[in-house]
Design a protein around this motif. Structure first.
Motif, PDB file in Angstrom:
ATOM      1  N   PHE A  22       0.796  -1.221   0.000  1.00 16.78           N
ATOM      2  CA  PHE A  22       0.000   0.000   0.000  1.00 16.78           C
ATOM      3  C   PHE A  22       0.836   1.283   0.000  1.00 16.78           C
ATOM      4  O   PHE A  22       0.286   2.369  -0.161  1.00 16.78           O
ATOM      5  N   THR A  23       2.132   1.163   0.207  1.00 14.18           N
ATOM      6  CA  THR A  23       2.970   2.361   0.255  1.00 14.18           C
ATOM      7  C   THR A  23       2.867   3.126  -1.060  1.00 14.18           C
ATOM      8  O   THR A  23       3.138   2.579  -2.126  1.00 14.18           O
TER       9      THR A  23
ATOM     10  N   TRP B 227       0.489  10.373   2.236  1.00 12.44           N
ATOM     11  CA  TRP B 227       1.477   9.309   2.457  1.00 12.44           C
ATOM     12  C   TRP B 227       0.875   8.235   3.358  1.00 12.44           C
ATOM     13  O   TRP B 227       0.186   8.546   4.340  1.00 12.44           O
ATOM     14  N   TRP B 228       1.148   6.978   3.032  1.00 15.16           N
ATOM     15  CA  TRP B 228       0.651   5.833   3.807  1.00 15.16           C
ATOM     16  C   TRP B 228       1.783   5.287   4.667  1.00 15.16           C
ATOM     17  O   TRP B 228       2.919   5.136   4.202  1.00 15.16           O
ATOM     18  N   SER B 229       1.494   4.957   5.918  1.00 17.29           N
ATOM     19  CA  SER B 229       2.529   4.471   6.827  1.00 17.29           C
ATOM     20  C   SER B 229       1.918   3.536   7.859  1.00 17.29           C
ATOM     21  O   SER B 229       0.768   3.721   8.278  1.00 17.29           O
ATOM     22  N   GLU B 230       2.725   2.546   8.288  1.00 17.58           N
ATOM     23  CA  GLU B 230       2.322   1.633   9.355  1.00 17.58           C
ATOM     24  C   GLU B 230       2.989   1.996  10.681  1.00 17.58           C
ATOM     25  O   GLU B 230       3.197   1.135  11.529  1.00 17.58           O
TER      26      GLU B 230
ATOM     27  N   TRP C 118      -0.767  -0.080  12.362  1.00 20.21           N
ATOM     28  CA  TRP C 118      -1.843  -0.208  11.387  1.00 20.21           C
ATOM     29  C   TRP C 118      -1.618   0.829  10.295  1.00 20.21           C
ATOM     30  O   TRP C 118      -1.250   1.979  10.573  1.00 20.21           O
ATOM     31  N   GLY C 119      -1.834   0.437   9.055  1.00 18.08           N
ATOM     32  CA  GLY C 119      -1.611   1.347   7.946  1.00 18.08           C
ATOM     33  C   GLY C 119      -2.597   2.500   7.952  1.00 18.08           C
ATOM     34  O   GLY C 119      -3.814   2.287   7.936  1.00 18.08           O
ATOM     35  N   GLN C 120      -2.080   3.746   7.948  1.00 19.24           N
ATOM     36  CA  GLN C 120      -2.915   4.934   7.968  1.00 19.24           C
ATOM     37  C   GLN C 120      -2.334   5.981   7.012  1.00 19.24           C
ATOM     38  O   GLN C 120      -1.172   5.913   6.611  1.00 19.24           O
ATOM     39  N   TYR C 121      -3.164   6.990   6.675  1.00 20.58           N
ATOM     40  CA  TYR C 121      -2.737   8.058   5.773  1.00 20.58           C
ATOM     41  C   TYR C 121      -2.386   9.322   6.555  1.00 20.58           C
ATOM     42  O   TYR C 121      -3.015   9.642   7.568  1.00 20.58           O
ATOM     43  N   TYR C 122      -1.375  10.035   6.016  1.00 24.40           N
ATOM     44  CA  TYR C 122      -0.861  11.244   6.650  1.00 24.40           C
ATOM     45  C   TYR C 122      -0.727  12.343   5.605  1.00 24.40           C
ATOM     46  O   TYR C 122      -0.477  12.075   4.419  1.00 24.40           O
ATOM     47  N   LEU C 123      -0.866  13.597   6.065  1.00 25.73           N
ATOM     48  CA  LEU C 123      -0.755  14.764   5.190  1.00 25.73           C
ATOM     49  C   LEU C 123       0.562  15.488   5.478  1.00 25.73           C
ATOM     50  O   LEU C 123       0.870  15.803   6.632  1.00 25.73           O
TER      51      LEU C 123
END
Length: 784
Positions: A350-351, A364-367, A371-376
């Motif tokens: 998912f990256t 940006w997607w990060s674990e 848990w994989g989440q999105y960041y601005l």
């Protein structure tokens, strides 16, 4: 090859390999229902079911799309206007058949029109398709059908198959003798050579080993302005060779040579990125190398609003650190915006880097939380805020609405009572507010978004035990149009029954494991059935379907088995980082205990499951896992059929094995001779990525094992299966071995059909005791 059923018969194959066939170990316990299995193969079930989903072809600059859909009344083409919420036939099928009959002087079945390469021409706003290599043009408004020119086999819709057009069709980029060229599309004489360093295995062309000197497609991408283009190449000159031999389809056997990096290799592909301009016919290499790293991996190249800037990612060889770069395409200089670190490795599933408004912001997607989440992030790489939060996995981005500052994405495991592997559609604002689930149905949702600013979504949703439904949703998730519901009536009349979902515990007695069970359609709950597990260890997916699927497991079950497929820790990345990374460093053994324990739980629940007759099979990673299971638990598993297994991951591809099992770097000092003949100290760095193999377990074989591989498999090399066979021979073990001529990693056509039935027979023999030599005809007609 003929599969023999004699006791302890030795068969010589190709004069080299000995195939050892195990003797019957128990009395006949039942007859396999081959007739029922043949009636319900995947292909036969598909014919009765027709289409099971709508796959929209969105029309550029509109909120309209078209799609084709097959029912018991034939194939239909539909045109949908999402804004008007209307759906109508794209054309009258009978009228189309009549016009084609008149045009080509032969009859056409209006229920089964063979319209090849059906597509929409955005420029002329008409539909095009081919019949007998003739291009036809259809105007959906006037319903006019016009016959065009005859198409050559070697041309695409633009007239060439060796080059890439610029957005305005002014230039064509291509490779020749491994260098990069551009030429004006309106004149074959105006050719510009952009590079002069290309050579075999250091090429701008897709075919790195080409020796013909012909024009070929290059690894290029034009910028939107049509002035600049970016080109990639990978230096594999030092990467070692690998080989397979073609035995069929050629006059004499041919050696096929290709570059293939294996785990721990000291020489692996070295990527490069170049940007060229058609204004000055000059280029610059993007400064990608990081001095303190070795063997960087390039990925995720994204444009900004201007061709002067691009964004890309760079990852180290252990895959636990990634840097997000901004590159100046005029100077080639790069700067690091931010760095992502994740032990033991960054989840590549998912990256993704999403560049907003030409680089003003980034998604940006990060674990980093587990848990994989999105960041601005802002334009300089500073974290602004989390967009999604919680103990669930935010999956692939569906659509980004920059005007409304809204993110639409797939999510897994957020709501209680919803299957954690069922994709749901969510909406959230960039600031993290307004998180909302838009698909209320407890099912797996396949979402296909509109391309315009308006937010419309085609949604195909179902479970393994429900009828597929296709709808059109608006941005609030409301169903504004019913598109299709799959008609399963003919399939049900034929005797079809849905498989069943189940849940068990992993071997830690805490983690939930999910799976699917197929029973024979003539199932009798008073009988006792052998159980067969279809397996795949991941770690990028689980082996069971999450929505309606006409899978091959049903035909196998109809022979007289209970067939299951279930996950295990170390499987799906949609669960959590812990779940996904569980197998790291233990690539051979991690899935085995969960599989065995899951079968034991099912057997304790259901009297119709006979735990004393257990089979397992799988392909690729599943071929690796099924053999490992049989050899690790010889008192539990009785039979395994393992196809194209990476039994020795030390000779599988570099990135897979190193990412999922780990790699270490060792620096040591050695003595070398300098130019003066004196011995001096020299520091060398070496990679190590050794992995446990199935060969090491060969002494444990007690049950029945069939190994199979394609003879020209250039993904999982046949050498892995052959090494497994050699280890078993050295231990004096009986086993079966099949080499499939002309097959790569997947077994297509007649070879796949043939091997399906070989697998049926093998399980019938060793789990049912059915050794009837004429019970099944495995001579599949060639036209299948």
């Amino acid at each position: 090859m003929t599969i023999s059923h004699s006791r302890k018969l030795f068969s010589l194959f190709t004069g080299i390999l000995i195939f050892l066939i195990a003797a019957p170990s128990f009395a006949q316990q039942g007859k396999a229902n081959y007739e029922l299995a043949e009636r319900f193969t995947s292909d036969n079930m598909q014919k009765l079911a027709g289409s099971t989903g709508v796959y929209p072809q969105w029309i550029e600059d509109t909120n309209s799309f078209w799609y084709s859909y097959e029912t018991s009344q034939g194939n239909f083409w539909w045109y949908v206007d999402a804004e008007e919420e209307t759906k109508r036939p794209l054309f009258d099928r009978q009228r189309m058949a009549a016009e084609l009959t008149e045009m080509f002087n032969r009859t056409y079945n209006h229920k089964d029109l063979d319209l090849d390469d059906f597509d929409y021409d955005e420029d002329e706003e008409i539909f095009t398709f081919q019949v007998d290599s003739i291009q036809l043009r259809y105007d959906v408004d006037t319903q006019d059908l016009v016959r065009g020119d005859t198409l050559r086999d070697d041309e695409d819709e633009e007239g060439i198959d060796w080059g890439t057009y610029s957005p305005d069709s002014t230039w064509i980029a291509y490779a020749q003798n491994h260098d990069l060229y551009v030429m004006r599309a309106d004149s074959d004489s105006t050719v510009h050579r952009l590079t002069d360093s290309g050579e075999k295995f250091y090429s701008f062309g897709w075919n790195q080993s080409d020796t013909t000197g012909e024009r070929m497609n290059a690894r290029v991408q034009w910028f939107d302005d049509g002035v600049k283009l970016r080109a990639q190449r990978s230096d594999v000159r030092k990467v070692e060779d690998l080989w397979v031999i073609r035995h069929v389809g050629v006059e004499r056997p041919e050696l096929e040579t290709y570059k293939y990096a294996m785990p721990g290799d000291q020489h692996v592909p070295q990527p490069e990125l170049w940007v060229f301009s058609t204004e000055n016919m000059d280029g610059v290499e993007i400064q990608f190398d990081k001095p303190e790293w070795e063997d960087e991996l390039m990925g995720n190249i994204t444009e900004s609003d201007s061709s002067d800037t691009i964004y890309l990612t760079r990852q180290n060889r252990p895959r636990d650190t990634m840097e997000i770069l901004r590159a100046n395409t005029t100077t080639g200089e790069t700067e690091v915006l931010w760095t992502e670190t994740a032990k033991p490795y960054i989840n590549w599933e998912f990256t993704d880097l999403n560049v907003l408004e030409g680089g003003e912001e980034f998604l940006w997607w990060s674990e980093r939380t587990g848990w994989g989440q999105y960041y601005l992030y802002d334009s300089e790489g500073n974290l602004q805020n989390p967009i999604t939060e919680g103990y669930f996995t935010a999956g692939n981005i569906v659509k980004v609405d920059t005007t409304g500052r809204t993110l639409f994405f797939e999510g897994y495991g957020r709501e209680e009572g919803v299957h954690p592997d069922h994709s749901q559609l969510y909406r959230v604002n960039f600031d993290g507010s307004g998180m909302e689930r838009l698909t209320e149905e407890s099912a797996n949702h396949q979402i296909m978004e509109s391309e315009e600013e308006e937010n419309y979504f085609v949604d195909n949703y179902s479970t393994v035990s429900s009828i597929p439904r296709s709808v059109l949703r608006n941005e609030d998730g409301e169903i504004i149009m019913e598109l299709e519901t799959t008609d399963l009536s003919r399939l049900m009349e034929a005797g079809y029954k849905f498989p069943e979902s189940f849940k068990v515990k992993a071997n830690d007695d805490a983690t939930d494991i999910f799976g699917v069970m197929w029973k024979p359609f003539d199932f009798d709950s008073t009988k006792s059935y052998p159980i067969i597990a279809y397996c795949y260890p991941g770690p990028q997916t689980e082996p069971y379907p999450t929505d309606f699927s006409l899978s091959s497991q049903q035909a196998l079950a109809n022979l007289g088995f209970v067939v299951i497929a279930m996950g295990q820790r170390g499987g799906s990345p949609t669960r959590s980082k812990y779940y996904h990374n569980y197998g790291y460093g233990d690539l051979r053994d991690y899935p085995l205990a969960d599989n065995k324990y899951g079968i034991e739980q099912l057997a304790s629940r259901h009297d119709f499951i006979d735990q004393d007759r257990v089979g397992i099979y799988g392909h690729s990673g599943g071929g690796f896992m099924s053999t490992a299971a049989l050899l690790t638990y010889p008192d539990f598993y009785d039979v395994a059929v393992s196809t194209s297994g990476n039994h020795d991951n030390n000779i599988y591809n570099q990135w897979w094995s190193e990412v999922h099992n780990g790699i270490t770097k060792e620096t040591r000092t050695i003595k070398v001779e300098n130019d003066d003949g004196e011995e001096v100290d020299s520091t060398v760095t070496e990679w190590d990525a050794s992995i446990e193999t199935n060969q090491e377990l060969a002494p444990n074989l007690e049950g029945h094992l069939m190994l199979a591989t394609g003879m020209i498999d250039n993904n999982v090399h046949p050498g892995g299966t052959i090494r497994m066979a050699e280890a078993l021979i050295q231990e004096g073990k009986y086993f079966d071995f099949v080499l499939l001529p002309g097959q790569r990693h997947g077994y297509g056509g007649i070879h796949g059909e043939w091997f399906d039935r070989v697998r049926w027979r093998y399980f019938a023999e060793h789990l049912l005791g059915d050794y009837r030599p004429d019970a099944i005809d495995i001579n599949i007609p060639a036209d299948n």
